[in-house]
Scaffold this motif. Structure first.
Motif, PDB file in Angstrom:
ATOM      1  N   ASP A 271      49.557  22.277  43.201  1.00 46.35           N
ATOM      2  CA  ASP A 271      48.901  23.235  44.099  1.00 46.35           C
ATOM      3  C   ASP A 271      49.914  24.335  44.372  1.00 46.35           C
ATOM      4  OD1 ASP A 271      47.515  24.642  45.991  1.00 46.35           O
ATOM      5  OD2 ASP A 271      47.102  22.933  47.303  1.00 46.35           O
ATOM      6  N   PRO A 272      50.058  25.262  43.411  1.00 48.14           N
ATOM      7  CA  PRO A 272      51.191  26.202  43.449  1.00 48.14           C
ATOM      8  C   PRO A 272      51.324  26.989  44.747  1.00 48.14           C
ATOM      9  CG  PRO A 272      50.037  26.351  41.345  1.00 48.14           C
ATOM     10  CD  PRO A 272      49.195  25.479  42.231  1.00 48.14           C
ATOM     11  N   VAL A 273      50.218  27.474  45.287  1.00 52.16           N
ATOM     12  CA  VAL A 273      50.300  28.328  46.482  1.00 52.16           C
ATOM     13  C   VAL A 273      50.763  27.513  47.688  1.00 52.16           C
ATOM     14  CG1 VAL A 273      49.003  29.783  48.077  1.00 52.16           C
ATOM     15  CG2 VAL A 273      48.552  29.900  45.616  1.00 52.16           C
ATOM     16  N   ALA A 274      50.112  26.382  47.930  1.00 52.04           N
ATOM     17  CA  ALA A 274      50.483  25.555  49.082  1.00 52.04           C
ATOM     18  C   ALA A 274      51.889  24.990  48.917  1.00 52.04           C
ATOM     19  CB  ALA A 274      49.478  24.420  49.249  1.00 52.04           C
ATOM     20  N   ASP A 275      52.209  24.537  47.700  1.00 54.55           N
ATOM     21  CA  ASP A 275      53.539  23.960  47.469  1.00 54.55           C
ATOM     22  C   ASP A 275      54.634  25.009  47.635  1.00 54.55           C
ATOM     23  OD1 ASP A 275      52.286  21.587  46.966  1.00 54.55           O
ATOM     24  OD2 ASP A 275      52.531  21.664  44.787  1.00 54.55           O
ATOM     25  N   LEU A 276      54.367  26.234  47.152  1.00 57.29           N
ATOM     26  CA  LEU A 276      55.366  27.294  47.283  1.00 57.29           C
ATOM     27  C   LEU A 276      55.613  27.615  48.749  1.00 57.29           C
ATOM     28  CD1 LEU A 276      57.158  29.506  46.000  1.00 57.29           C
ATOM     29  CD2 LEU A 276      55.157  31.016  46.100  1.00 57.29           C
ATOM     30  N   ASN A 277      54.556  27.778  49.508  1.00 58.51           N
ATOM     31  CA  ASN A 277      54.714  28.088  50.935  1.00 58.51           C
ATOM     32  C   ASN A 277      55.464  26.972  51.661  1.00 58.51           C
ATOM     33  OD1 ASN A 277      53.555  30.708  51.503  1.00 58.51           O
ATOM     34  ND2 ASN A 277      51.580  29.844  50.908  1.00 58.51           N
ATOM     35  N   ARG A 278      55.128  25.732  51.329  1.00 59.16           N
ATOM     36  CA  ARG A 278      55.787  24.607  51.990  1.00 59.16           C
ATOM     37  C   ARG A 278      57.278  24.576  51.649  1.00 59.16           C
ATOM     38  NH1 ARG A 278      53.345  20.875  49.642  1.00 59.16           N
ATOM     39  NH2 ARG A 278      55.016  20.317  48.206  1.00 59.16           N
ATOM     40  N   GLU A 279      57.622  24.717  50.362  1.00 59.79           N
ATOM     41  CA  GLU A 279      59.026  24.664  49.949  1.00 59.79           C
ATOM     42  C   GLU A 279      59.804  25.854  50.508  1.00 59.79           C
ATOM     43  OE1 GLU A 279      60.831  22.214  47.885  1.00 59.79           O
ATOM     44  OE2 GLU A 279      59.183  21.319  49.011  1.00 59.79           O
ATOM     45  N   TRP A 280      59.173  27.010  50.494  1.00 60.94           N
ATOM     46  CA  TRP A 280      59.836  28.194  51.037  1.00 60.94           C
ATOM     47  C   TRP A 280      60.157  27.999  52.512  1.00 60.94           C
ATOM     48  CZ3 TRP A 280      56.582  32.921  52.770  1.00 60.94           C
ATOM     49  CH2 TRP A 280      57.413  33.874  53.366  1.00 60.94           C
ATOM     50  N   ARG A 281      59.190  27.550  53.290  1.00 59.51           N
ATOM     51  CA  ARG A 281      59.424  27.357  54.727  1.00 59.51           C
ATOM     52  C   ARG A 281      60.440  26.248  54.974  1.00 59.51           C
ATOM     53  NH1 ARG A 281      58.086  32.147  56.494  1.00 59.51           N
ATOM     54  NH2 ARG A 281      55.901  32.695  56.082  1.00 59.51           N
TER      55      ARG A 281
END
Length: 1000
Positions: free
Chosen positions: A453-463
């Motif tokens: 889930d690229p969008v959700a995973d990216l936001n989670r990892e970034w935060r």
């Protein structure tokens, strides 16, 4: 064509391979010349592995269309289909960068730059890039060649052949080669200028640090000199023309776009200063006018183009100034303020999307690392790297940053830089904002390997990474130890024996030879522990010296360090956590009591941290929590002796917590000077020690009952605190004055109940008197009816009968401080109800009773004052001392307590305040008595902290007397002022006592 409502097999395959618009992709693939792509499952799968399969296919189609002739078209298709390395590289770039796809469509043969896949190609340096740019003779051809080189960097990056740090280094090397090529073009255009001067180009910022972005300003500084025999002013004008031309070649937009802006604003005086200066002019500016941030910027200075020898002379000349910058006044505060100003200037709408400048962004890592470098790099040359991750690694190796913290920062920085690279690579535009569009986020997430889930995973990892960065930035960047290290004089940050000996003598160490042995034992060797000690000790030495006995402070620190030498969190706590190191220094050099408590349980050092870690900080714990912990420990123990040992362990730790809080509050720290209300510190100690003793008695009582009777004692049993114990005013070494009361349970014979109660008292006293290294808790029951001649414990009825028939006025006075502290709560409450009429008599006190109280007071003063003691300096029995204030307050309570609810308290200061509020004593006189009582109590606490044993008068030993003075806020040489102030305060209080207690 596929029938309406039905999906072709190609459509289905495209959907499965991650295409977001399979219909458009299918239409592209329907062209006859793309049949090899459509029919090759391996190639479709390779497209599906890219960051954006739709973008990759579109770029591939445009590239194929751009091939001139069937032969070129066939060659490209055959190579892509047959050669996996090229396929992955080409499709990876096409799926990640629309800008590079556009370049390939315009320069259809440049895909050949991706064919080579030899080991020497994996990490090219400046020389390889210079060869790639060698044929560029003008700005347009330079841009084309630059993009061709950029293709190979991007291909290795998106395929994972290089990591983010290696890609950033390659980008910096390509920038170096480009600057050289641009300067060569400028020289060729003006050979007379080239001959007239020497010109060095110094890379700054990310280019200088070998950590460049895909799209970034390239920060430079220019240094010019005249060639032999040439006029300097003419040479500088020629150098300025060359530098300006070089900047235009890189910065201007042509039909092939631009490369990147060359920014020379980091030069002396910024935009207002000359573009090119001589080396001597640079040096003069930095010696006289440069601001703190300019030295921080010079950390990354690196000669990259032009006259390299001149560039190296520039770096060598300025390097000593860089590593002295931390000695500037307010250096650390200036750097911290600059970082805050950067955050404050971010537009509100961008704050949450700023990958570089925002909280938890790349700048947080870079500023923290650079500040640590500048502070500690003066003494440790291993820290002098311009590359953030290399410097972070060196800081961890040297013990300046915890290894776990460094690993987390490294991981977070790499992730954030990777995000930044992928964002910029798409359009090759300079931006540090995380996009909001889901398609962009999906491409970035997939490019970083986040596929479920690229969008959700990216936001989670970034935060998550941003949160780690922010937390560690706050921890490292605002570390109190940093400012202290920065304030050390030149050379003091090193622990060479000569420098250390000189400093020890200057700081007032009485035995510098012994101190040097301690330093050698703590800091010698190549272990990580020794490295951290070398960071801590120069600062600790100064903090120890800010006490009356620095030698003892250093010796105690060595003992604690030896005891905790193999404990991983100890030195990490001192280096990283708030004011822990300074707190420890204050505690270890303030006297004997706190260090003695700490030596018996060195792990209590953890209490000196910020309060959010292992120990919970120095805030005293409430009685309920203490009692809960002690009762739990008692419940786990086997037998009464082991139970009391466990209770004593808690008491020891909590006594240390209280003593440390008292010392830190009294001495203050550099971050938080001592401005605490002295009365508040007295209340803190009195309340904490009283609560702790009450919890210890409760635990001891539970242990005795459990061992002798199981769950239930045949009689209800309560412990009543008296004197300072009941008044919540205990000092560190005070006895616990108590009364014991019991009441037989229903159906229990009175004799059996009395026997049980006496056995409980006897066993409690025995267990608490077992010899131990822990501070003793002595039970004193001499205030019971009939004193030492009376029974140790009575029933409630017996107390009632005694007080009704035999009670004397002194007993009513003593009961003013009575308060239940342990045992049966209901019985304790009923005892208080029984004695209230005695201590707060409805009719007040008759004249005979008042005379009796005065007589007892005078007798106590004459009989109990130690022989040879100076009455004016005796804190308990001397004029204006504790006894004077307390008896005066108690007389007011006995007279008016029945009618003034505020007086019905066991606490001296509270009763005094209530008397003033009720106009029973003028406010000014109440303040005089309160001041004297607080000061006398502080002196007693100080004596116990300093000497490790109780005392009612000032010590005679000069060093101990100076330590008491330091605790009370009197610096070196002010012992006489302290004694004069005490006498003055006590004398004023005695005047009030004479009027109120003795009736004038």
């Amino acid at each position: 064509m596929t029938a309406p409502g039905r999906r072709s097999s190609t459509f289905t395959r495209l959907l499965r391979h991650g295409f977001t618009d399979p219909s458009a992709a299918e239409r592209l693939l329907e062209a006859p010349e793309l049949a090899p792509v459509r029919d090759d499952p391996v190639l479709l799968e390779a497209l599906g592995e890219t960051a954006d399969p739709d973008l990759a296919l579109h770029g591939l189609v445009r590239l194929l269309e751009a091939q001139v002739g069937d032969t070129a078209h066939r060659e490209l298709l055959d190579t892509v289909i047959a050669a996996k390395p090229l396929r992955d590289r080409l499709l990876g770039v096409l799926g990640a960068s629309a800008a590079l796809a556009e370049h390939l469509a315009r320069h259809s043969g440049d895909w050949h730059a991706l064919v080579t896949y030899e080991p020497r190609d994996l990490h090219p340096g400046v020389a390889e890039f210079e060869r790639g740019l060698a044929e560029a003779t003008d700005p347009v051809s330079l841009r084309v060649a630059y993009r061709r080189c950029l293709l190979s960097i991007a291909a290795r990056d998106v395929c994972g052949t290089t990591d983010v740090a290696e890609s950033a280094a390659e980008l910096a090397d390509l920038a170096t080669a480009t600057l050289r090529a641009a300067l060569a073009i400028a020289r060729a255009a003006a050979p007379e200028d080239a001959a007239a001067c020497r010109l060095a180009v110094i890379a700054m910022g990310k280019c200088g640090g070998h950590e460049l972005n895909y799209v970034s300003d390239v920060d430079v500084i220019f240094v010019g000199e005249a060639t032999d025999g040439a006029d300097e002013s003419k040479a500088l004008r020629a150098a300025t023309r060359l530098a300006s031309h070089m900047m235009r070649i890189c910065s201007e937009t042509t039909v092939e776009g631009s490369i990147w802006p060359v920014d020379a604003n980091l030069r002396p005086e910024g935009r207002n200063g000359p573009l090119v200066r001589t080396l001597s002019s640079h040096l003069a500016y930095y010696q006289r006018w440069a601001k703190t941030w300019e030295f921080q910027a010079l950390l990354k200075a690196r000669p990259v183009a032009g006259d390299i020898e001149l560039g190296e002379e520039y770096v060598a000349a300025l390097e000593p100034l860089v590593w002295k910058a931390a000695e500037r006044e307010n250096f650390v505060a200036d750097v911290q303020k600059m970082r805050r100003r950067v955050v404050e200037n971010i537009p509100v709408a961008e704050l949450d999307r700023q990958l570089k400048l925002g909280p938890g962004g790349l700048r947080d890592v870079e500023f923290a690392v650079q500040l640590l470098q500048l502070v500690h790099g003066r003494a440790d040359a291993s820290l002098r790297s311009g590359t953030t991750l290399d410097a972070l690694k060196a800081l961890a190796a040297g013990g300046y940053v915890g290894r776990a913290d460094a690993a987390q920062l490294d991981d977070a920085y790499r992730f954030l830089r990777s995000m930044e690279h992928r964002i910029q690579l798409y359009r090759l535009r300079r931006t540090h904002l995380v996009p909001e569009d889901d398609a962009d986020l999906r491409r970035i997430g997939r490019s970083l390997g986040l596929r479920s889930d690229p969008v959700a995973d990216l936001n989670r990892e970034w935060r998550r990474h941003a949160g780690v960065v922010r937390r560690l930035h706050e921890k490292l960047f605002y570390r109190p130890l940093l400012d202290a290290v920065a304030q050390l004089a030149p050379g003091e940050a090193r622990l060479s024996s000569e420098a250390a000996r000189e400093r020890l003598v200057a700081l007032g160490y009485a035995d510098p030879a012994a101190a040097l042995r301690h330093l050698e034992a703590l800091a010698s060797g190549v272990t990580r522990k020794a490295a951290i000690q070398r960071t801590l000790l120069p600062v600790l030495l100064g903090w120890f010296a800010d006490s009356a006995d620095p030698d003892a402070g250093l010796l105690n620190f060595r003992k604690v360090s030896d005891a905790l030498g193999k404990t991983p969190w100890y030195l990490r706590l001192l280096r990283d956590e708030g004011a822990a190191a300074e707190n420890l220094a204050r505690v270890l050099s303030a006297g004997r009591l706190a260090p003695d408590l700490l030596m018996r349980a060195p792990e209590a050092v953890a209490l000196l941290g910020d309060g959010d870690g292992r120990g919970g900080g120095l805030e005293p714990r409430p009685r309920a929590h203490l009692e809960q912990e002690i009762l739990a420990a008692v419940g786990r123990a086997e037998g009464g002796a082991q139970a009391v040992t466990a209770a004593r362990g808690v008491r020891r730790r909590e006594l240390f917590r209280t003593a440390a809080a008292d010392i830190v509050g009294s001495y203050g720290t550099e971050a938080q000077p001592a401005e605490a209300d002295q009365g508040a510190l007295v209340d803190l100690v009195g309340g904490a020690v009283s609560d702790l003793n009450a919890a210890t008695l409760a635990g001891t009582l539970r242990a005795v009952v459990r061992e002798g009777w199981g769950d239930t004692l045949p009689t209800r049993f309560a412990v009543i605190g008296m004197g300072r114990f009941g008044g919540h005013e205990l000092g560190y070494g005070s006895d616990a004055d108590v009364l014991f009361v019991h009441e037989p349970r229903d159906g229990v014979d009175e004799q059996e109940a009395a026997k049980a109660a006496n056995r409980v008292v006897s066993e409690m006293r025995r267990l608490l008197q077992i010899p131990s290294a822990d501070p003793p808790l002595l039970i004193d029951a001499d205030l019971r009816p009939e004193g030492k001649s009376g029974p140790m414990v009575r029933t409630l009825k017996s107390y009632e009968a005694y007080y009704r028939r035999w009670s004397l006025v002194w007993e009513s006075q003593a009961l003013l401080r009575a308060e239940p502290v342990a045992g049966d709560e209901d019985l304790g409450r009923r005892f208080i109800e029984l004695i209230d009429p005695l201590r707060y008599p409805a009719a007040g006190l008759g004249d005979d009773a008042v005379r009796e109280i005065r007589r007892l007071k005078a007798r106590m003063e004459s009989e109990r004052l130690p022989r040879g003691a100076d009455p004016k300096l005796h804190t308990k029995l001397g004029p204006g001392g504790l006894s004077d204030v307390e008896w005066t307050v108690q007389l007011l309570q006995l007279r008016h307590g029945a009618h003034e609810p505020g007086l019905r308290t066991t606490r001296t200061r509270a009763a005094l305040a209530a008397a003033a509020a009720a106009d029973l004593i003028p406010t000014e006189e109440a303040a005089t008595l309160d001041e004297a009582w607080v000061l006398a109590t502080r002196v007693r606490n100080a004596v116990m902290l300093v000497r490790g044993r109780a005392g009612d008068t000032f010590p005679s030993d000069p060093r101990e007397l100076a330590a008491v003075g330091r605790y009370l806020g009197y610096g070196p040489g002010r012992v006489g002022d302290m004694l004069d102030d005490y006498r003055r305060t006590a004398r004023r209080a005695r005047g009030v006592v004479d009027e109120l207690f003795y009736g004038g």
